[in-house]
Scaffold this motif. Structure first.
Motif: not given
Length: 202
Positions: A34-62
Motif C-alpha cells: 500500500s501507499a503507507a508501506e515500504r519495502t526494504l531488504a525484500g521485507v515489507t514494513l508498515r508504519p507503527t507508533t512508538v512507544p506502543g503495543r504492536w497489536e493493531g499498530n502495524g501488526l495484527p491484533a493477535d
C-alpha cells in the motif's frame, strides 16, 4: 497461545511479509504494498507508533513472535563526536538493538528498562538507522514504554526524543539492522513527527 497469530521466529529474507490491519494502511491486492508501506531488504514494513503495543499498530491484533522496528534519526557533528546512549525504555518481551548495523545491546527480561551505549564509531553525520528486534512470547507485545518516558538518544550535547512514527516488519529479518544510504533518507522523510521538533534542550 490459542487464538493468536504467531510471527515466525526465522524467515527467508527474500520473502516479503505483508501484514494487514496496520495503522494508516488501506487494504491492497495480495503482494502489492500500500501507499503507507515500504519495502526494504525484500521485507515489507508498515508504519507503527512508538512507544506502543504492536497489536493493531502495524501488526495484527493477535500477533506473537518476532518483529523488527526500524527508525531513522538525523544527527549533527556535535551529536556524533562524543558517542550516545540509547535509553529505549521497555520491550515486551525480549529486545536487541542495533545502530547502523552495530549491535549495541540486548536484554532478555521483561519489564527491565533498556539503556545501551552507542560508540561514536557506529554513528555518522546525517541519517542513522536504529533497528530493534523484539520477541514476544505471549500476550501483548511490542515497545510499550514505560508510560510518560519516551525512548531517547542522549549524549553530552544531545537529547533526541525518538517517539513517533517508526516502521515495523513481522518475522526475523537481521538485514534490517544494516543501513542503506539510498533508502534511509526516504524512510526518514516519512517518519513525522520523529524528524522535526524532537531535539530537546540540554
Amino acid at each position: 497461545m490459542r487464538g493468536r497469530t504467531t510471527i515466525p521466529g526465522a524467515m527467508a529474507l527474500a520473502a516479503a511479509v505483508a501484514v494487514s490491519g496496520g495503522i494508516g494502511a488501506p487494504q491492497e491486492d495480495a503482494g502489492r504494498p500500500s501507499a503507507a508501506e515500504r519495502t526494504l531488504a525484500g521485507v515489507t514494513l508498515r508504519p507503527t507508533t512508538v512507544p506502543g503495543r504492536w497489536e493493531g499498530n502495524g501488526l495484527p491484533a493477535d500477533a506473537d513472535g518476532v518483529a523488527w522496528y526500524v527508525g531513522i534519526v538525523e544527527l549533527a557533528a556535535d551529536d556524533v563526536a562524543g558517542g550516545l546512549r540509547l535509553d529505549a525504555g521497555g520491550f515486551d518481551d525480549r529486545g536487541e538493538a542495533w545502530v547502523n548495523g552495530t549491535r549495541i545491546g540486548a536484554t532478555a527480561e521483561y519489564g527491565v528498562p533498556r539503556s545501551y551505549e552507542v560508540p561514536a564509531g557506529a554513528l555518522r553525520v546525517g541519517a542513522n538507522r536504529v533497528a530493534i528486534r523484539v520477541e514476544d512470547v505471549g500476550g501483548a507485545g511490542g515497545w510499550p514504554g514505560p508510560a510518560g518516558r519516551p525512548p531517547m538518544l542522549v549524549g553530552p550535547r544531545t537529547a533526541i526524543d525518538l517517539s513517533g512514527t517508526w516502521w515495523i516488519a513481522a518475522g526475523d529479518h537481521p538485514d534490517l539492522a544494516r543501513p542503506d544510504r539510498v533508502m534511509d533518507p526516504d524512510l526518514l522523510a516519512s517518519m513525522q513527527p520523529m524528524r522535526d521538533g524532537a531535539r530537546l534542550d540540554v
